[in-house]
Design a protein around this motif. Sequence first.
Motif, PDB file in Angstrom:
ATOM      1  N   UNK A 148       0.596  -1.021   0.090  1.00  0.00           N
ATOM      2  CA  UNK A 148       0.010   0.077   0.314  1.00  0.00           C
ATOM      3  C   UNK A 148       0.700   1.751  -0.092  1.00  0.00           C
ATOM      4  N   UNK A 183       3.079   1.597  -2.960  1.00  0.00           N
ATOM      5  CA  UNK A 183       2.963   2.760  -4.438  1.00  0.00           C
ATOM      6  C   UNK A 183       1.504   2.878  -5.460  1.00  0.00           C
ATOM      7  N   UNK A 184       0.311   2.407  -4.619  1.00  0.00           N
ATOM      8  CA  UNK A 184      -0.593   2.667  -4.462  1.00  0.00           C
ATOM      9  C   UNK A 184      -0.807   4.445  -4.922  1.00  0.00           C
ATOM     10  N   UNK A 185       0.035   5.027  -4.453  1.00  0.00           N
ATOM     11  CA  UNK A 185       0.224   6.959  -4.365  1.00  0.00           C
ATOM     12  C   UNK A 185       1.065   6.872  -5.600  1.00  0.00           C
ATOM     13  N   UNK A 186       1.650   6.180  -6.280  1.00  0.00           N
ATOM     14  CA  UNK A 186       2.673   6.383  -7.546  1.00  0.00           C
ATOM     15  C   UNK A 186       1.572   6.117  -8.477  1.00  0.00           C
ATOM     16  N   UNK A 203       0.773  -4.505  -1.180  1.00  0.00           N
ATOM     17  CA  UNK A 203      -0.412  -4.675  -1.784  1.00  0.00           C
ATOM     18  C   UNK A 203      -1.648  -5.418  -1.659  1.00  0.00           C
ATOM     19  N   UNK A 204      -3.023  -5.340  -1.061  1.00  0.00           N
ATOM     20  CA  UNK A 204      -3.434  -6.741  -0.920  1.00  0.00           C
ATOM     21  C   UNK A 204      -4.629  -5.989  -2.692  1.00  0.00           C
ATOM     22  N   UNK A 205      -4.569  -4.963  -2.998  1.00  0.00           N
ATOM     23  CA  UNK A 205      -5.341  -4.788  -4.303  1.00  0.00           C
ATOM     24  C   UNK A 205      -4.034  -4.313  -5.312  1.00  0.00           C
ATOM     25  N   UNK A 206      -2.644  -4.527  -4.711  1.00  0.00           N
ATOM     26  CA  UNK A 206      -1.655  -3.989  -6.267  1.00  0.00           C
ATOM     27  C   UNK A 206      -1.596  -5.470  -7.025  1.00  0.00           C
TER      28      UNK A 206
END
Lengths: 193, 281
Positions: free
Chosen positions: B223, B225-228, B253-256
């Motif tokens: 959670x 790299x979700x910000x990239x 992360x679980x959704x990555x």
Amino acid sequence: MMSFQIITIGTSLGGFYALKTLLGVLPQNFPLPVAVVQHRSAEESDIFAPLLASHLQLPVLEVEDKQEIEGGRIYVCPANYHLLVERSHFALSTDAPVLHARPAIDVLFESAADSFGEGVVGILLTGMSRDGSAGLRKIKEKGGYTVVQDPTTAEGRTMPQSAISSMAVDRILSIDEIGPFILELCAGQRGAA
Amino acid sequence: MKNELAVSPSPSVEEIEMDLLLEGIYRQYGFDFRNYALSSLRRRIMNFARNERASTISALQDRILHDRSWLDRFLFALSVNVSAIFRDPAFYLAFRKEVVPMLRTYPFIRIWLAGVSMGEEVYSLAILLEEEGIYDRCRIYATDINEPVLKKAKEGIYPLELMQTYTSNYMKAGGLQSFSRYYTAAYDRAIFKASLRDNVVFAQHNLATDASFNEFHVILCRNVMIYFNRELQGHVHHLLYESLVMFGILGVGAKETLRFSPHEQAYDEIDKAAKLYRRVA
């Protein structure tokens, strides 16, 4: 005629039945993408999307980070993340809850308004929270179209009532009327490539 | 649809201001946010501007570029994620079952937790490794872009009211003990046992601009790299790949996904739901 690019829906208490009713009306060739935030507990497993899918004609996907946005699909936010819309794809965040909610409807609506402006349809359904009102105002501000479930037909009246009290929404409809209305609103759209 | 979307409408004033702010911060201070995901970054910047009573992003830029202390506040606002001890318990359960047996074969284990924010993952993993009897063989490198955030992570102090959730997470994550043995309650706060930090090195590291600094047996970057944006995700994935030993473990992360990694083919999936991968090439 306006050209809509994305449908965004927010709901909380009583949302599953409302979503099933509204989205069940949309046919397989529905041209636009539909992004959904349903409030739910952080610990919930991933059964929401498949459960909803079992009632609908359109495919339902739980969003993964940076997933492309494509027409004719229903995208639901995973539990414990915020869902945001970029121009060609979704993004997720683990920022603080908004009005105690993560996912928060305001986050979806506001990011959609920022990315698609007047191309957004925002639909706020049943719930016992005030989440969604600020986002819906932003959609309207940017020229998008806003629909709110008639509170008298909603299991949770607070959420739709909160929006109606704070802005001039474009349409207030019972849950049975929203699906057909959306079809009409989006009729003639070219839709997904 | 895709084609329509590819044609960006002309940028709003707000977008122009954001570009200028990020460019300014990069040139003045070297922190590069230019490839962060636009939607979440915009939200954070607008929240920050509101909290600091700046009327526009340009007003914010004026303060940040002329006063380093404003940059620090800005960095803090941009690097705090709201996580939990044993967030996604299923991940830690899979880590116990699938990864720990592999780690037992190493005499010494280097672990990199990239982007630890307030440190929840540090304590979660330290507890897990201790219970599995291999913590003494581990060295955990906990990094984050922001020094003040790292300081918070190092303190290991969390609101007491969260302990009920954390205890429930811990049990679901396969916890073997009573969770309360890992912290001391003081007033409205819970302070985690200092011994959990014995083998942890906290260090500032910027995933966007800094290079690899060691070779690791395990890298967790969940959670973050979700910000990239995708481009920066690709860059960071390359950095992580370079920093993993052969047969090293990567957790996201679980959704990555690894879709935006230039090295997707170099990994075998260990556990699909837990997003645990093993470098095999």
